[in-house]
Design a protein around this motif. Sequence first.
Motif, PDB file in Angstrom:
ATOM      1  N   ARG A  45       0.826  -1.199   0.000  1.00 16.17           N
ATOM      2  CA  ARG A  45       0.000   0.000   0.000  1.00 16.17           C
ATOM      3  C   ARG A  45       0.867   1.258   0.000  1.00 16.17           C
ATOM      4  N   ALA A  46       1.903   1.264   0.806  1.00 18.85           N
ATOM      5  CA  ALA A  46       2.776   2.435   0.885  1.00 18.85           C
ATOM      6  C   ALA A  46       3.442   2.697  -0.466  1.00 18.85           C
ATOM      7  N   LEU A  47       3.920   1.639  -1.100  1.00 23.00           N
ATOM      8  CA  LEU A  47       4.612   1.816  -2.388  1.00 23.00           C
ATOM      9  C   LEU A  47       3.661   2.372  -3.438  1.00 23.00           C
ATOM     10  N   GLU A  48       2.414   1.896  -3.412  1.00 20.65           N
ATOM     11  CA  GLU A  48       1.434   2.404  -4.387  1.00 20.65           C
ATOM     12  C   GLU A  48       1.192   3.898  -4.189  1.00 20.65           C
ATOM     13  N   ILE A  49       1.097   4.299  -2.924  1.00 20.69           N
ATOM     14  CA  ILE A  49       0.859   5.724  -2.644  1.00 20.69           C
ATOM     15  C   ILE A  49       2.039   6.559  -3.147  1.00 20.69           C
ATOM     16  N   TRP A  50       3.237   6.088  -2.868  1.00 29.10           N
ATOM     17  CA  TRP A  50       4.415   6.831  -3.335  1.00 29.10           C
ATOM     18  C   TRP A  50       4.418   6.944  -4.851  1.00 29.10           C
ATOM     19  N   GLU A  51       4.142   5.825  -5.501  1.00 30.33           N
ATOM     20  CA  GLU A  51       4.177   5.818  -6.960  1.00 30.33           C
ATOM     21  C   GLU A  51       3.127   6.763  -7.529  1.00 30.33           C
ATOM     22  N   ALA A  52       1.929   6.721  -6.980  1.00 32.63           N
ATOM     23  CA  ALA A  52       0.852   7.584  -7.460  1.00 32.63           C
ATOM     24  C   ALA A  52       1.212   9.059  -7.306  1.00 32.63           C
ATOM     25  N   ASN A  53       2.104   9.338  -6.384  1.00 32.87           N
ATOM     26  CA  ASN A  53       2.475  10.735  -6.163  1.00 32.87           C
ATOM     27  C   ASN A  53       3.794  11.118  -6.852  1.00 32.87           C
ATOM     28  N   GLY A  54       4.249  10.229  -7.719  1.00 31.26           N
ATOM     29  CA  GLY A  54       5.382  10.603  -8.560  1.00 31.26           C
ATOM     30  C   GLY A  54       6.761  10.297  -7.996  1.00 31.26           C
ATOM     31  N   ALA A  55       6.838   9.531  -6.913  1.00 32.56           N
ATOM     32  CA  ALA A  55       8.165   9.171  -6.405  1.00 32.56           C
ATOM     33  C   ALA A  55       8.710   8.009  -7.230  1.00 32.56           C
ATOM     34  N   ALA A  56      10.030   7.859  -7.243  1.00 29.17           N
ATOM     35  CA  ALA A  56      10.633   6.730  -7.946  1.00 29.17           C
ATOM     36  C   ALA A  56      10.605   5.522  -7.015  1.00 29.17           C
ATOM     37  N   VAL A  57       9.984   4.432  -7.502  1.00 27.05           N
ATOM     38  CA  VAL A  57       9.824   3.258  -6.634  1.00 27.05           C
ATOM     39  C   VAL A  57      10.532   2.045  -7.242  1.00 27.05           C
ATOM     40  N   ARG A  65      12.507   6.683  -3.727  1.00 21.65           N
ATOM     41  CA  ARG A  65      13.315   7.900  -3.805  1.00 21.65           C
ATOM     42  C   ARG A  65      12.381   9.029  -4.194  1.00 21.65           C
ATOM     43  N   ALA A  66      12.379  10.089  -3.419  1.00 22.63           N
ATOM     44  CA  ALA A  66      11.422  11.166  -3.676  1.00 22.63           C
ATOM     45  C   ALA A  66      12.136  12.506  -3.769  1.00 22.63           C
ATOM     46  N   LYS A  67      11.600  13.340  -4.638  1.00 22.50           N
ATOM     47  CA  LYS A  67      12.158  14.687  -4.806  1.00 22.50           C
ATOM     48  C   LYS A  67      11.849  15.538  -3.569  1.00 22.50           C
ATOM     49  N   PRO A  68      12.752  16.453  -3.241  1.00 22.25           N
ATOM     50  CA  PRO A  68      12.547  17.315  -2.084  1.00 22.25           C
ATOM     51  C   PRO A  68      11.173  18.000  -2.062  1.00 22.25           C
ATOM     52  N   GLN A  69      10.767  18.467  -3.232  1.00 20.98           N
ATOM     53  CA  GLN A  69       9.488  19.194  -3.302  1.00 20.98           C
ATOM     54  C   GLN A  69       8.330  18.339  -2.799  1.00 20.98           C
ATOM     55  N   LEU A  70       8.334  17.073  -3.215  1.00 19.81           N
ATOM     56  CA  LEU A  70       7.242  16.174  -2.827  1.00 19.81           C
ATOM     57  C   LEU A  70       7.193  16.046  -1.296  1.00 19.81           C
ATOM     58  N   ILE A  71       8.351  15.870  -0.697  1.00 15.85           N
ATOM     59  CA  ILE A  71       8.414  15.712   0.757  1.00 15.85           C
ATOM     60  C   ILE A  71       8.008  17.019   1.446  1.00 15.85           C
ATOM     61  N   GLU A  72       8.586  18.108   0.998  1.00 16.96           N
ATOM     62  CA  GLU A  72       8.320  19.386   1.672  1.00 16.96           C
ATOM     63  C   GLU A  72       6.856  19.782   1.564  1.00 16.96           C
ATOM     64  N   ASP A  73       6.267  19.591   0.375  1.00 18.36           N
ATOM     65  CA  ASP A  73       4.851  19.940   0.217  1.00 18.36           C
ATOM     66  C   ASP A  73       3.969  19.075   1.111  1.00 18.36           C
ATOM     67  N   ALA A  74       4.303  17.790   1.164  1.00 19.14           N
ATOM     68  CA  ALA A  74       3.487  16.889   1.990  1.00 19.14           C
ATOM     69  C   ALA A  74       3.582  17.289   3.460  1.00 19.14           C
ATOM     70  N   LEU A  75       4.779  17.633   3.908  1.00 16.44           N
ATOM     71  CA  LEU A  75       4.964  17.960   5.328  1.00 16.44           C
ATOM     72  C   LEU A  75       4.176  19.210   5.738  1.00 16.44           C
ATOM     73  N   THR A 268       6.317  10.282   7.587  1.00 15.80           N
ATOM     74  CA  THR A 268       5.331  11.303   7.918  1.00 15.80           C
ATOM     75  C   THR A 268       4.733  11.872   6.626  1.00 15.80           C
ATOM     76  N   ALA A 269       5.591  12.090   5.633  1.00 15.78           N
ATOM     77  CA  ALA A 269       5.114  12.589   4.339  1.00 15.78           C
ATOM     78  C   ALA A 269       4.156  11.573   3.708  1.00 15.78           C
ATOM     79  N   LEU A 270       4.495  10.296   3.837  1.00 16.82           N
ATOM     80  CA  LEU A 270       3.618   9.256   3.285  1.00 16.82           C
ATOM     81  C   LEU A 270       2.203   9.376   3.859  1.00 16.82           C
ATOM     82  N   LEU A 271       2.112   9.535   5.186  1.00 13.25           N
ATOM     83  CA  LEU A 271       0.795   9.633   5.811  1.00 13.25           C
ATOM     84  C   LEU A 271       0.047  10.860   5.291  1.00 13.25           C
ATOM     85  N   GLN A 272       0.777  11.948   5.048  1.00 14.79           N
ATOM     86  CA  GLN A 272       0.117  13.148   4.539  1.00 14.79           C
ATOM     87  C   GLN A 272      -0.320  12.980   3.093  1.00 14.79           C
ATOM     88  N   LEU A 273       0.456  12.228   2.323  1.00 20.65           N
ATOM     89  CA  LEU A 273       0.056  11.965   0.938  1.00 20.65           C
ATOM     90  C   LEU A 273      -1.213  11.118   0.931  1.00 20.65           C
TER      91      LEU A 273
END
Lengths: 483, 216
Positions: A45-57, A65-75, A268-273
């Motif tokens: 489930r976690a991997l699917e969420i990351w992938e749907a949000n554009g992270a490299a899985v 692997r996620a871009k800084p922007q993705l993490i910062e926006d989610a936080l 934490t970013a994952l939960l926010q995504l």
Amino acid sequence: MSKNIKSISNPKLKLEVLTTEEVQKIHDATLWIIENVGVRFPSKRALEIWEANGAAVDHEKKIVRAKPQLIEDALKKCPPKYILAARDPEQDCSLDGNHVYLGTDGCGVEVIDIETGQKRTSQLSDVRDISRLADATEEVGFHWVPVSAQDVPPEARGLHEVRAIWENSTKHVQTESIYNADEAKAAIEMAALIAGGKDKLRERPVLSLMQCTAPPLGHDGGSLDAALLAAEVGIPTGFMTMAACLTTGPVTLAGNLAVGNAEVIAATALLQLACPGAPVFYAAAQTASDLRTGAYTGGGPEDFLFGAATNVLSDFYNIPLSMGAFATGAKDPNWQAGLEGAMSSFMASVVMSDMLLGCGFLHGSRIWSFAEMMMDCEIFSIMHKMMKGIVVNEETLALDAIAAVGPGGHFLAQKHTRNHMREIFLPEFMDRRPYSEWESKKDDARDWALAKARKKLKEHQPDLLDPKISAEMAKIIKSVEKE
Amino acid sequence: MSEEMYKEMAQSIIDGDSDKSVELAQKAIEIQMHPLDAITKGFVVGVNYIGDQFGKGEAFLPELVMAGEAMKAAVATLDPELRKLGEAREIMGRVVLATVEGDIHEIGKTLVGTMLSASGFEVYDIGVDAPADKIIGKAIEVDANIIGMSALLTTTMVRQREVIDELEKEGLRGKFKVIVGGAPITREWYEKIKADGYSEDAIGAVKLAKELVGKE
Ligand code: B12
């Protein structure tokens, strides 16, 4: 008895453990790690969420692997403030950055029996006793499941434990022993019974979860799934890093902070995504492994520094912090236990960590001691007193009294003295007796602390949980237990 | 000439320098030094030295681990030569090591593995979250003397018993010695599940393993 909860607020003391630039550097290093090295998320489930949000899985290695922007926006979606609701609303803990609450430590495997003094395997009745004692103790603001109920089936153990606490205390319950989806679902149902419905949990989360990360740079699949379920219904969840210099983290403190930070903020970013705005907290208990044995030290100067530094990080992300404190490797409530408890709680309190976890343990978070619990509580009271600092004003400068006494004489008969004397800290467990009295008794803090625990346990009756709710909970637990 | 080289070999292990130890192992092959001599008169001397220092509290864990890695790398380089000669290095015994299913605590298990390797055991570390059949399968595959299981959670320590029960059921219990460890593991527990031993730390684990293979 003890409806009041003692918490530290409006501190006068300050400590600068990291400068603004240093925090920024740790943050940048963290983002670099997440983008380039990646973090392991072994949950479909976690991997699917990351992938749907554009992270490299990397599905095979389960590394994200996620871009800084993705993490910062989610936080940015993390709520900065919320409450940990208690069964009795008057005992809610407000995680607003201006309160430090003490919890009991959690998940011990053995107990020093309160009557016999013998060390033995922990069981459900210990969870009951400890939570009843914590209910009676104003220093304890909320519970962790203190020890494991090893006399009930493992697949539903975490549920038996939270039920036992709710039955014996009106304070908030946080658990680190629910780390798979099945138990999490059941625990949410149980919490909903108290909150008055699943939809009420967001407003009154009477339960919160703590999940360990798996350092270096990993997570546990079951923990992730449990956290995602909790986030859906607004049950606060924290990810705790225990990155240890030398073994699961770099030997240098800054590098260790960056590794732990990457674990925590990525999850934490994952939960926010998944659930934007879900209540989350930062949790940490970093340490340095022992150079000679690799053992978990739980205490020592590195731990104390981490205790203060981590709150600077969680403040940077504007989320509450649960900080490991009072950990000790001592086998007995002795000099080492007192030193480690005092230093760790001081460093974590002076920077206003929202939750301190926690009181009661010996031997690297393994053995519960009732005496240790009471003495840790007194240390917390000392911190509470110290954080108030020194108040300087006309009244406290006491010029009238000084003039009245003049050179020589004493202040004992002054009204000013009587008016303020109760501000002086009165310890329960410090030995200030004449030597001869000690000599005739040879007792000390440990004996008095144990006596206090016994007395409270004998006397305190908590407000009962509605028997209907209790019976419903039992049914839920039954459904999880294997035949 | 050889004396010099033995010294260098030992030193490469003491320095924890895998590149150097592999280079020396290759050189030994080139000059047709007997691989067993390279190991016992060269590299092992370094391992023993670090082990000694470690025992005295003068060397630290990272030094021990790095020495172990350098040793492993050197032996791996020499191994094909040894096989060609139809000889094998004398080992204390073979140990299959794992953290049980549902449990991801790794450090203690890995340290036990490191210390066992450093003490001359051949260690097959199959990692964390390892199910019973994987543990037993590996033990059969490598003809292990000892199965070592780590469990740090009260909810996963029951898996240690499951493995023992499974061995019993398959009539394999007599074939392997079973040792256990981890935060919640006590004497009572290991006796209850009828394991062959337990230890609270890695040094104790080595002592135990040596006793169980009759080498202490
Ligand atoms: C570090 C740590 C972690 C790290 C592990 C990192 C890693 N990569 O390994 C992380 C953060 C991942 C972690 C996760 C969790 N942890 Co943890 N963790 C610890 C901690 C603090 C130290 C363990 C450690 O590494 N010690 C250092 C090593 C060197 O010591 P050791 O493991 O004991 O090993 C020595 C001996 O036991 C022995 N030994 C070990 N294995 C073997 C095997 C054999 C054959 C032999 C002979 C000897 C032997 O020799 C070793 C070397 O000296 C312990 C507390 C403690 N003091 O043990 C808790 C602890 C074990 N964890 C605990 C818990 C609850 C968890 C979580 C469930 C928390 C959560 N909700 O997420 C998760 C579990 C996830 C999972 N599915 O496994 C509890 C377990 C209690 C219980 N009642 O079950 C403990 C006791 C702490 C506590 N009170 O909360 N944890």
